[in-house]
Design a protein around this motif. Structure first.
Motif, PDB file in Angstrom:
ATOM      1  N   GLU A 295       0.805  -1.217   0.000  1.00  0.00           N
ATOM      2  CA  GLU A 295       0.000   0.000   0.000  1.00  0.00           C
ATOM      3  C   GLU A 295       0.841   1.271   0.000  1.00  0.00           C
ATOM      4  O   GLU A 295       0.303   2.366   0.037  1.00  0.00           O
ATOM      5  CB  GLU A 295      -0.921   0.019   1.233  1.00  0.00           C
ATOM      6  N   MET A 296       2.171   1.121  -0.026  1.00  0.00           N
ATOM      7  CA  MET A 296       3.059   2.281   0.054  1.00  0.00           C
ATOM      8  C   MET A 296       3.960   2.350  -1.169  1.00  0.00           C
ATOM      9  O   MET A 296       4.195   1.344  -1.837  1.00  0.00           O
ATOM     10  CB  MET A 296       3.904   2.207   1.332  1.00  0.00           C
ATOM     11  N   PRO A 297       4.495   3.539  -1.480  1.00  0.00           N
ATOM     12  CA  PRO A 297       5.349   3.695  -2.668  1.00  0.00           C
ATOM     13  C   PRO A 297       6.618   2.850  -2.597  1.00  0.00           C
ATOM     14  O   PRO A 297       7.160   2.589  -1.523  1.00  0.00           O
ATOM     15  CB  PRO A 297       5.686   5.190  -2.660  1.00  0.00           C
ATOM     16  N   VAL A 298       7.092   2.453  -3.770  1.00  0.00           N
ATOM     17  CA  VAL A 298       8.332   1.687  -3.883  1.00  0.00           C
ATOM     18  C   VAL A 298       9.516   2.635  -3.782  1.00  0.00           C
ATOM     19  O   VAL A 298       9.545   3.686  -4.432  1.00  0.00           O
ATOM     20  CB  VAL A 298       8.368   0.906  -5.216  1.00  0.00           C
ATOM     21  N   VAL A 299      10.508   2.268  -2.966  1.00  0.00           N
ATOM     22  CA  VAL A 299      11.684   3.106  -2.756  1.00  0.00           C
ATOM     23  C   VAL A 299      12.891   2.585  -3.531  1.00  0.00           C
ATOM     24  O   VAL A 299      13.523   3.308  -4.293  1.00  0.00           O
ATOM     25  CB  VAL A 299      12.024   3.197  -1.252  1.00  0.00           C
ATOM     26  N   ALA A 300      13.234   1.314  -3.333  1.00  0.00           N
ATOM     27  CA  ALA A 300      14.430   0.735  -3.958  1.00  0.00           C
ATOM     28  C   ALA A 300      14.131  -0.687  -4.386  1.00  0.00           C
ATOM     29  O   ALA A 300      13.259  -1.359  -3.826  1.00  0.00           O
ATOM     30  CB  ALA A 300      15.612   0.759  -2.988  1.00  0.00           C
TER      31      ALA A 300
END
Length: 449
Positions: A295-300
């Motif tokens: 449910e959260m943005p992808v960082v790496a």
């Protein structure tokens, strides 16, 4: 003892060398009754070596090896790019890029790659620089669009570059073709009396604008599948509208090549918690796999042990493993108390099928997980600063100790020397058994009498 080395970068501008030494574990012998229980095997001992002086203006944004693994490339917040000696951290060479502000947004690095001949960097403003290492005056500056979030170079085909960002679809660039069409060399010249530099630079034409002019405007460019900007070899197309017939926003945060031998499959992570996989060979511009993960943005992102798996982190403490063929979540790596800002996978032993995942996070810890079904946490090292980058160093296998070799030899000698004694003991045993039979027979004879 075997040891594994890692190099990390943090927000204070420090580069740290973390060496995790694993002691040799001797197989315990059989414990008999009355004997003390064997001691537990010793825990791995991490050692940390720090390079540099704390300076937030020199915060490390990217770390990577050069193609020959002779130097460690570092991209810093103030625009400084350095090549460090991995043995002692001395600076072999360095380049300075001028950074500014575009509105309220600071210029940062979004990609770094180093080969034996050049260093490739890219900023969020779309300024891609190919800097020659041998000749500091040779630098080719290219424009790949605005609001770029990630640039990545193919691990083998170093002239193939992938970019993506906010309202910037996944795009593959061929630097050989792009450099022929748009070349800008930065040649440092002496400053004038007023302190201004006399620089003569030919403005690099934006490849996207040239293609729009040839195609008859931006609308015609997006309608046709064959029209690409100069230097582009692939440009993705946005997915279809949602169930409300609204346009899906584009915000790519990371890009990863799934095949190290060609550009057939590419994975992209988005700010809208999606993992998309593009099949370049199929000719389709839309993703072959488009899955929502978490449910959260992808960082790496980081590749798994093969192209069928990819690992990603989000803006909370989640680190997931995803199947790139179906988009399904395979499992989760646990133990994080901060955002994992950088990931890397490696196989520590030669001819070993077990891969490991190394991560650094905002909770100031480096972690090593085993990439198996259990996803066991093997090591955790506290590093004091908030970490931003990590690369895997060399692995030193354990060498057999002299005492162990001598012990093995002595055991073999004991076995060979004891073979004759065992035979003699067996003869004595049979003789004693015979004597016992004689005694019993004598008792029987006396009883009869």
């Amino acid at each position: 003892m075997s040891s594994q080395r890692f190099y990390t970068g943090d927000e204070q501008g420090l580069v740290k060398v973390v060496t995790i030494t694993e002691p040799v574990v001797v197989k315990p012998k059989r414990v008999r009754r009355g004997q003390p229980t064997p001691e537990a095997p010793p825990k791995p001992v991490p050692t940390v070596e720090t390079w540099g002086i704390p300076d937030r203006e020199k915060a490390v944004q990217f770390l990577c090896w050069d193609s020959e693994k002779k130097y460690l490339a570092v991209a810093r917040k103030n625009g400084l790019v350095q090549l460090l000696d991995p043995k002692d951290g001395t600076v072999a060479t360095e380049f300075k890029h001028t950074f500014g502000k575009e509105g309220k947004v600071d210029t940062i690095f979004v990609g770094l790659f180093a080969s034996s001949e050049s260093i490739i960097t890219c900023t969020n403003t779309g300024r891609l620089v190919v800097q020659s290492i041998a000749d500091h005056s040779k630098a080719t500056v290219l424009d790949v669009g605005k609001d770029i979030c990630r640039m990545r170079v193919h691990p083998r085909e170093h002239h193939i570059v992938a970019t993506g960002g906010k309202e910037q679809e996944l795009t593959l660039w061929d630097l050989k073709a792009l450099c022929k069409d748009t070349v800008e060399e930065e040649t440092p010249e002496p400053a004038t009396k007023k302190g201004k530099k006399n620089s003569k630079k030919a403005p690099a034409p934006a490849p996207a604008k040239e293609a729009e002019k040839k195609a008859g405007g931006p609308e015609a460019r997006y309608k046709s599948k064959e029209i690409l900007a100069n230097g582009q070899i692939f440009k993705a197309k946005n997915v279809k509208n949602d169930h409300l017939d609204l346009r899906v926003p584009v915000w790519n945060t990371d890009v990863q090549f799934l095949n190290q031998y060609d550009t057939s499959r590419i994975a992209v992570g988005t700010w809208n918690h999606q993992i998309r996989v593009y099949d370049i060979k199929s000719g389709a511009r839309r993703p072959a796999v488009d899955a929502e993960v978490g449910e959260m943005p992808v960082v790496a992102m980081a590749n798994g042990k093969d192209g069928s798996e990819i690992v990603f982190s989000d803006t909370v403490t989640n680190v997931y493993s995803v199947d790139t063929l179906t988009g399904a979540i395979i499992g989760q790596y646990k133990g994080f108390t901060g955002v994992a800002t950088a990931l890397a996978t490696f196989i520590p032993f030669e001819n070993d099928s077990t891969a490991h995942l190394v991560t650094v996070a905002m909770d100031r810890c480096l972690r090593v997980h085993e990439m198996t079904k259990t996803r066991k946490l093997l090591h955790k090292v506290y590093l004091k600063q908030r970490m931003t980058a990590v690369v895997v160093g060399e692995y030193t296998p354990a060498e057999p100790a002299e005492d162990e070799e001598d012990g093995e030899v002595s055991n073999k000698k004991k076995r060979t020397e004891g073979e004759g004694d065992d035979d003699e003991n067996d003869d004595d045993l049979w003789e004693s058994m015979g004597k016992l039979e004689d005694k019993k027979s004598k008792k029987r004879k006396l009883a009869k009498e």
